[in-house]
Write an enzyme that holds these catalytic residues in place. Structure first.
Site, mmCIF file in Angstrom:
data_model
loop_
_atom_site.group_PDB
_atom_site.id
_atom_site.type_symbol
_atom_site.label_atom_id
_atom_site.label_comp_id
_atom_site.label_asym_id
_atom_site.label_seq_id
_atom_site.Cartn_x
_atom_site.Cartn_y
_atom_site.Cartn_z
ATOM 1 N N ASN A 16 -57.277 -44.720 115.140
ATOM 2 C CA ASN A 16 -57.757 -45.818 114.550
ATOM 3 C C ASN A 16 -57.464 -46.986 115.532
ATOM 4 O O ASN A 16 -58.357 -47.819 115.732
ATOM 5 C CB ASN A 16 -57.149 -46.084 113.203
ATOM 6 C CG ASN A 16 -57.669 -45.440 112.121
ATOM 7 O OD1 ASN A 16 -58.756 -45.739 111.748
ATOM 8 N ND2 ASN A 16 -56.934 -44.406 111.453
ATOM 9 N N MET A 87 -46.039 -44.952 110.322
ATOM 10 C CA MET A 87 -45.593 -44.124 109.278
ATOM 11 C C MET A 87 -44.332 -44.622 108.929
ATOM 12 O O MET A 87 -43.430 -43.762 108.414
ATOM 13 C CB MET A 87 -45.659 -42.641 109.561
ATOM 14 C CG MET A 87 -47.125 -42.063 109.929
ATOM 15 S SD MET A 87 -48.131 -42.673 108.581
ATOM 16 C CE MET A 87 -48.505 -41.191 107.822
ATOM 17 N N ARG A 88 -43.852 -45.743 109.055
ATOM 18 C CA ARG A 88 -42.646 -46.435 108.711
ATOM 19 C C ARG A 88 -42.871 -47.587 107.657
ATOM 20 O O ARG A 88 -43.917 -48.225 107.866
ATOM 21 C CB ARG A 88 -41.648 -46.785 109.586
ATOM 22 C CG ARG A 88 -41.320 -45.545 110.614
ATOM 23 C CD ARG A 88 -40.058 -44.725 109.872
ATOM 24 N NE ARG A 88 -39.150 -45.464 109.441
ATOM 25 C CZ ARG A 88 -37.807 -45.657 109.694
ATOM 26 N NH1 ARG A 88 -37.864 -45.179 110.872
ATOM 27 N NH2 ARG A 88 -37.073 -46.322 109.226
ATOM 28 N N ILE A 89 -41.891 -47.797 106.787
ATOM 29 C CA ILE A 89 -42.305 -48.935 105.958
ATOM 30 C C ILE A 89 -41.419 -50.095 106.499
ATOM 31 O O ILE A 89 -40.532 -50.015 106.872
ATOM 32 C CB ILE A 89 -41.586 -48.724 104.304
ATOM 33 C CG1 ILE A 89 -42.502 -47.590 103.690
ATOM 34 C CG2 ILE A 89 -41.404 -49.812 103.582
ATOM 35 C CD1 ILE A 89 -41.932 -46.833 102.435
ATOM 36 N N LEU A 90 -42.258 -51.226 106.251
ATOM 37 C CA LEU A 90 -41.716 -52.423 107.018
ATOM 38 C C LEU A 90 -41.122 -53.218 105.838
ATOM 39 O O LEU A 90 -41.630 -53.299 104.990
ATOM 40 C CB LEU A 90 -43.061 -53.236 107.472
ATOM 41 C CG LEU A 90 -43.698 -52.770 108.819
ATOM 42 C CD1 LEU A 90 -44.881 -53.291 108.961
ATOM 43 C CD2 LEU A 90 -42.875 -52.740 109.980
ATOM 44 N N HIS A 106 -55.503 -46.623 105.108
ATOM 45 C CA HIS A 106 -54.971 -45.660 104.236
ATOM 46 C C HIS A 106 -56.042 -44.761 103.962
ATOM 47 O O HIS A 106 -57.127 -44.955 103.461
ATOM 48 C CB HIS A 106 -54.167 -46.191 102.909
ATOM 49 C CG HIS A 106 -53.606 -45.226 102.091
ATOM 50 N ND1 HIS A 106 -52.299 -44.408 102.194
ATOM 51 C CD2 HIS A 106 -54.071 -44.458 100.959
ATOM 52 C CE1 HIS A 106 -52.258 -43.499 101.549
ATOM 53 N NE2 HIS A 106 -53.032 -43.476 100.615
HETATM 54 C C1 GAR Z 1 -55.194 -42.000 109.701
HETATM 55 O O1 GAR Z 1 -55.476 -40.910 108.645
HETATM 56 C C2 GAR Z 1 -54.255 -42.966 108.513
HETATM 57 O O2 GAR Z 1 -55.134 -43.465 107.454
HETATM 58 C C3 GAR Z 1 -53.160 -42.364 108.013
HETATM 59 O O3 GAR Z 1 -52.698 -41.520 108.981
HETATM 60 C C4 GAR Z 1 -53.886 -41.325 110.078
HETATM 61 C C5 GAR Z 1 -53.148 -41.865 111.443
HETATM 62 O O4 GAR Z 1 -54.342 -41.229 112.309
HETATM 63 N N1 GAR Z 1 -52.139 -43.354 107.689
HETATM 64 C C6 GAR Z 1 -51.377 -43.205 106.297
HETATM 65 O O5 GAR Z 1 -51.461 -42.082 105.898
HETATM 66 C C7 GAR Z 1 -50.592 -44.255 106.077
HETATM 67 N N2 GAR Z 1 -50.163 -44.165 104.731
HETATM 68 P P1 GAR Z 1 -54.582 -42.117 113.703
HETATM 69 O O6 GAR Z 1 -53.108 -42.073 114.176
HETATM 70 O O7 GAR Z 1 -55.440 -41.169 114.488
HETATM 71 O O8 GAR Z 1 -55.065 -43.460 113.628
#
Ligand code: GAR
Length: 192
Positions: A16, A87-90, A106
């Site tokens: 992303n 992947m951490r909560i702020l 998400h």
């Molecule tokens: C993505 O699918 C994003 O939506 C998810 O992690 C992946 C990261 O991919 N995020 C969550 O689940 C947050 N709750 P990327 O590192 O290739 O962007």
């Protein structure tokens, strides 16, 4: 016209982040990348950002050094913080300082399937349509105001990989469009 400066927070692959980086390379895109911060020194996305010449930073993960994150964002004059697989909560005190300026992507159509493994939750629930959501981040996880969503069909033979891949490609488009929207609106609200 002044561009909105993005601070990207990642924990892993960073696809992303790459979609946002690519959009920012377009002359007419209303935002630009200011810095990339990770809580994980092994995040693959860090290398990609470094190779692209982005200022990159790794912050202490246990406990998460939110003061350092705040300092880096301020130093780089960031206007909008984009969580991209962070992947951490702020903590609430960080979010209060950056109120209305932190967004996240998400992999589900919120408010369905909040939290971890949203794609797996969708498969288990047997839904026929899922998708992705870009939303403002508040102290309640995955519950802030929705900015953009895209629907993705769940196909009969889908497994976690095929479904995640289909959702991810929509995430990339949705995130870019959400940032464009916010950046354009915020510029319109600037005083002449
Ligand atoms: C993505 O699918 C994003 O939506 C998810 O992690 C992946 C990261 O991919 N995020 C969550 O689940 C947050 N709750 P990327 O590192 O290739 O962007």
């Amino acid at each position: 016209m002044k561009k909105v400066k993005l601070g990207i927070l990642i924990s892993g692959r960073g696809s992303n982040m790459q979609a946002l980086m690519k959009a920012c390379q377009n002359y007419g895109f209303p935002a630009e990348m200011a810095c990339v911060i990770s809580n994980n020194n092994k995040a693959a996305g860090l290398k990609v950002a470094e190779q692209a010449g982005m200022p990159t930073f790794v912050v202490e993960n246990k406990p998460l050094d939110v003061d350092k994150i705040h300092e880096i964002l301020v130093q780089h004059e960031v206007n909008l913080v984009c969580l991209a697989g962070f992947m951490r909560i702020l903590k609430a005190d960080f979010l209060n300082k950056w109120h209305g300026k932190v967004i996240n992507v998400h992999p589900s159509l919120l408010p369905s399937f909040k939290g971890l493994n949203a794609q797996e939750q969708a498969l288990k629930a047997g839904v026929k349509v899922t998708g992705c959501t870009v939303h403002y981040v508040t102290s309640e996880v995955d519950a802030g105001a929705i900015i953009a969503q895209a629907a993705v069909p769940v196909l009969p033979n889908d497994d976690i990989h095929s479904l995640s891949k289909r959702i991810l490609s929509e995430e990339h488009k949705c995130y870019v469009e959400a940032v464009r929207l916010i950046a354009m609106l915020s510029r319109k609200l600037e005083r002449p």
